[in-house]
Design an enzyme around this catalytic site. Structure first.
Site, PDB file in Angstrom:
ATOM      1  N   CYS A  51      -3.081   8.579   3.309  1.00 25.01           N
ATOM      2  CA  CYS A  51      -2.738   8.098   2.092  1.00 25.01           C
ATOM      3  C   CYS A  51      -3.801   8.319   1.033  1.00 25.01           C
ATOM      4  CB  CYS A  51      -2.493   6.663   2.007  1.00 25.01           C
ATOM      5  SG  CYS A  51      -3.725   5.668   2.726  1.00 25.01           S
ATOM      6  N   GLU A 101       1.029  -1.183   0.149  1.00 28.26           N
ATOM      7  CA  GLU A 101       0.110   0.091   0.056  1.00 28.26           C
ATOM      8  C   GLU A 101       1.024   1.047  -0.108  1.00 28.26           C
ATOM      9  OE1 GLU A 101      -3.186  -0.096  -0.180  1.00 28.26           O
ATOM     10  OE2 GLU A 101      -3.373  -2.210   0.104  1.00 28.26           O
TER      11      GLU A 101
HETATM   12  P1  NAP Z   1       8.197   4.856   4.891  1.00 26.00           P
HETATM   13  O1  NAP Z   1       9.523   5.815   5.222  1.00 26.00           O
HETATM   14  O2  NAP Z   1       8.301   4.121   3.482  1.00 26.00           O
HETATM   15  O3  NAP Z   1       8.060   3.834   5.904  1.00 26.00           O
HETATM   16  C1  NAP Z   1       7.182   3.099   6.077  1.00 26.00           C
HETATM   17  C2  NAP Z   1       7.508   1.846   7.044  1.00 26.00           C
HETATM   18  O4  NAP Z   1       8.670   1.123   6.203  1.00 26.00           O
HETATM   19  C3  NAP Z   1       8.101   2.440   8.451  1.00 26.00           C
HETATM   20  O5  NAP Z   1       7.978   1.397   9.514  1.00 26.00           O
HETATM   21  C4  NAP Z   1       9.774   2.153   8.072  1.00 26.00           C
HETATM   22  O6  NAP Z   1      10.245   2.113   9.489  1.00 26.00           O
HETATM   23  C5  NAP Z   1       9.759   0.950   7.253  1.00 26.00           C
HETATM   24  N1  NAP Z   1      11.102   0.696   6.480  1.00 26.00           N
HETATM   25  C6  NAP Z   1      11.910   1.854   6.359  1.00 26.00           C
HETATM   26  N2  NAP Z   1      12.987   1.561   5.278  1.00 26.00           N
HETATM   27  C7  NAP Z   1      12.566   0.179   5.239  1.00 26.00           C
HETATM   28  C8  NAP Z   1      13.333  -0.781   4.632  1.00 26.00           C
HETATM   29  N3  NAP Z   1      14.477  -0.509   3.941  1.00 26.00           N
HETATM   30  N4  NAP Z   1      13.128  -2.084   4.835  1.00 26.00           N
HETATM   31  C9  NAP Z   1      11.704  -2.484   5.527  1.00 26.00           C
HETATM   32  N5  NAP Z   1      11.110  -1.488   6.195  1.00 26.00           N
HETATM   33  C10 NAP Z   1      11.455  -0.233   6.000  1.00 26.00           C
HETATM   34  O7  NAP Z   1       6.780   5.406   4.840  1.00 26.00           O
HETATM   35  P2  NAP Z   1       6.012   6.675   6.055  1.00 26.00           P
HETATM   36  O8  NAP Z   1       6.904   7.865   5.810  1.00 26.00           O
HETATM   37  O9  NAP Z   1       6.335   5.966   7.356  1.00 26.00           O
HETATM   38  O10 NAP Z   1       4.733   6.891   5.375  1.00 26.00           O
HETATM   39  C11 NAP Z   1       4.234   7.799   4.472  1.00 26.00           C
HETATM   40  C12 NAP Z   1       3.791   7.187   3.213  1.00 26.00           C
HETATM   41  O11 NAP Z   1       3.185   6.169   3.328  1.00 26.00           O
HETATM   42  C13 NAP Z   1       3.218   8.274   2.355  1.00 26.00           C
HETATM   43  O12 NAP Z   1       3.850   8.072   1.214  1.00 26.00           O
HETATM   44  C14 NAP Z   1       1.886   7.635   2.206  1.00 26.00           C
HETATM   45  O13 NAP Z   1       0.939   7.847   1.027  1.00 26.00           O
HETATM   46  C15 NAP Z   1       2.102   5.944   2.590  1.00 26.00           C
HETATM   47  N6  NAP Z   1       0.914   5.575   2.972  1.00 26.00           N
HETATM   48  C16 NAP Z   1       0.143   4.717   2.212  1.00 26.00           C
HETATM   49  C17 NAP Z   1      -0.964   4.309   2.798  1.00 26.00           C
HETATM   50  C18 NAP Z   1      -1.844   3.017   1.827  1.00 26.00           C
HETATM   51  O14 NAP Z   1      -2.665   2.438   2.506  1.00 26.00           O
HETATM   52  N7  NAP Z   1      -1.743   3.164   0.475  1.00 26.00           N
HETATM   53  C19 NAP Z   1      -1.423   4.410   3.990  1.00 26.00           C
HETATM   54  C20 NAP Z   1      -0.725   4.963   4.801  1.00 26.00           C
HETATM   55  C21 NAP Z   1       0.484   5.689   4.183  1.00 26.00           C
HETATM   56  P3  NAP Z   1      10.996   3.402   9.935  1.00 26.00           P
HETATM   57  O15 NAP Z   1      10.072   3.928  10.663  1.00 26.00           O
HETATM   58  O16 NAP Z   1      11.762   2.666  11.484  1.00 26.00           O
HETATM   59  O17 NAP Z   1      11.879   3.965   9.258  1.00 26.00           O
END
Ligand code: NAP
Length: 513
Positions: free
Chosen positions: A296, A257
């Site tokens: 999102c 997602e």
């Molecule tokens: P993110 O930076 O991609 O982080 C998401 C998760 O992935 C966090 O738990 C992060 O851990 C983890 N992570 C980071 N690097 C990783 C790696 N190399 N391997 C495995 N896991 C890793 O996203 P975010 O800033 O938290 O969220 C914002 C984004 O999410 C926005 O772009 C939004 O559109 C999207 N979003 C989408 C949905 C949907 O349902 N489509 C819902 C909500 C949000 P850490 O926090 O410990 O770095």
């Protein structure tokens, strides 16, 4: 030093051995708690979940697992006030925005608890009817869905620490699959506390639910072939996850997602004094401001017939001007803060990027903060941009994860729908109008490029559930840039946690299934 939150793995609470990451109050700037997962034996923890948790859950029927979800919901309701306090402190959300996360989680659990009751005393599901494999009807094939014997790993985004856990865990646990959640570090506190309350209440079998807070390092290496991985977050991290060696080698089933540049479109034939226009303006403003635009599903691109461009700009700006921004503890504040300084910087950078290609129609930079120090609080006012040049790929391709949207005019319906599709796959598009046949036609035209099409006409003005609200009965997830995932949608969510297999046998054998 601030309190270090424990991880729950291998059936016990364990502290990481590192210094940990500090979580902050994004409005006051104060330190709250720390999280750390350094040195945890992930392989042993995952094994425990698969063996203990998986076995115990699979021994139960869907009805019994539904009752577990009900019990989890009861625990969460009992601690609701604490969750609101944590959300205010760690996410900077006003009460209405916390409700989307916390009460949305409890509602989703309740919906899947009822589904478990309706599925009854079974431990697997039949998939369709048996089909003959030859002339003689004695030998046939029947497809079945049985719970996978692995675990479900959730890697979640920061914006929904409550709902993001339970919207995934409800269908997983109902399917008989144990859960390990790794919340985003920034807001891990609320997820950790919810898991702690459920574990302390003893309502789930041992190994059914675990939480690992802190760095994601090593998590994907611990996955095995029958595990499933559900990721919510940015498209950039999604790419890394899909490309991970273990995910590829072990054919780990992955649901993504990701981000999405969602649209709202007002169909032609509505005047600026029409009910449809009013509903459209109200929804755009709501979507821009709920959770400070950190959803999102929030509306990022706004399309109107070209004759209504100025009227729409004026009406949206007039409502945005009434949005009070600042400390969520002040009752007069309608929009709290962004989640942290990194997001504040990211929103400012995103605005600057879009500002190269669009004019500012309402400038959030001038918003005075209520009860908050602008040099500390990660607050930002809502900003409406606009451009009559609709062929710009930066506008169609940039998700600014904050209270920001861009207004664009279109000349005819076909062009308007084409512009929506320029998002290259979105979670949701909403369309507004009063002509039902035109709305049906437009909804079908947008269905293949949007996981959900939300249609608002005056007859459902008081009933519709909102562009950005994800209801457990409806599919969540979108094609292309939105990640290609599918969640929720009632029983459909359970497919991800079950394996589909064909059993070929005598009808005498198949009748015993
Ligand atoms: P993110 O930076 O991609 O982080 C998401 C998760 O992935 C966090 O738990 C992060 O851990 C983890 N992570 C980071 N690097 C990783 C790696 N190399 N391997 C495995 N896991 C890793 O996203 P975010 O800033 O938290 O969220 C914002 C984004 O999410 C926005 O772009 C939004 O559109 C999207 N979003 C989408 C949905 C949907 O349902 N489509 C819902 C909500 C949000 P850490 O926090 O410990 O770095």
């Amino acid at each position: 030093m601030t309190e270090l939150l424990s991880n729950y793995l291998t059936g016990r609470w364990q502290n990481g051995s590192g210094a940990g990451a500090v979580l902050h109050d994004p409005v006051l700037g104060t330190e709250l708690v720390r999280v750390d997962a350094t040195g945890l034996d992930l392989a042993a923890g995952f094994d425990h979940a698969r063996k203990q948790g998986g076995r115990a859950l699979r021994a139960l029927t869907y009805r019994e697992r539904g009752a577990l979800l009900d019990a989890v919901g009861t625990v969460l309701k009992a601690h609701r006030d604490t969750y609101y306090d944590i959300s205010t402190a760690n996410s900077g959300t006003v009460k209405n925005d916390t409700a989307v996360d916390v009460d949305g989680a409890i509602y989703t659990l309740g919906t899947y608890a009822k589904l478990g009751e309706s599925l009854g005393d079974r431990r697997y599901l039949l998939d369709g009817e048996a089909a003959r494999l030859g002339k003689d009807p004695l030998f046939q094939t029947q497809h079945v869905l049985t719970p996978t014997r692995g675990l479900a790993l959730f890697i979640n985004a920061f914006n929904f620490p409550a709902w993001g856990l339970w919207e995934k865990a409800a269908p997983a646990l109902l399917s008989g699959v144990p859960v390990i959640v790794k919340p985003a570090t920034t807001t891990a506190w609320l997820t950790q506390r919810m898991v702690k309350d459920v574990i302390d209440a003893g309502v789930l079998p041992a190994g059914a639910l675990s939480v690992v807070c802190g760095s994601p390092s090593g998590l994907l290496d611990a996955l095995q072939p029958f595990d499933v991985l559900s990721f919510t977050g940015s498209a950039d991290t999604a790419v890394k996850i899909r490309a991970h060696d273990m995910v590829a080698r072990r054919s780990v089933r992955v649901n993504i997602e990701a981000d999405s540049v969602n649209s709202a479109l007002l169909l032609p034939g509505e005047g600026s004094d029409s009910p449809a226009f009013e509903l459209f303006v109200k929804e755009v403003v709501r979507e821009m401001t709920v959770k400070s635009g950190q959803k999102c599903t929030a509306i990022r691109r706004v399309f109107v017939p070209e004759t209504l461009y100025d009227a729409a700009a004026e009406a949206i700006a007039a409502k945005l001007a009434k949005t009070t921004v600042g400390n969520p503890r002040n009752e007069t504040v309608r929009m709290g803060s962004l989640v942290n300084r990194a997001q504040l910087i990211s929103v400012r950078e995103g605005l600057a990027a879009l500002g190269q290609h669009a004019a500012i129609l309402f400038d959030g930079a001038n918003t005075a903060l209520v009860d908050a120090d602008a040099s500390v609080a990660c607050c930002v006012g809502p900003t409406l941009l606009g451009t009559r040049r609709t062929d710009n790929s930066v506008i169609h391709g940039t998700e600014v994860f904050g209270p920001v949207a861009t207004l664009m005019p279109y000349q005819n319906t076909a062009q308007g729908l084409d512009l929506v599709r320029r998002g290259e796959g979105s979670l949701v598009a909403s369309i507004y109008g009063s002509n039902h046949p035109s709305l049906s036609q437009a909804a079908l035209e947008l269905a293949d490029s949007n996981g959900r099409v939300h249609v608002v006409s005056p007859d459902v003005a008081q009933l519709h559930t909102g562009h950005g609200n994800v209801m457990p009965q409806s599919l969540h997830g979108g094609p292309g840039r939105a990640g290609g995932g599918e969640e929720l949608g009632g029983q459909r969510a359970m497919n991800f946690y079950h394996r589909r297999s064909a059993i070929q046998a005598s009808t005498g054998v198949l009748s015993g299934l």
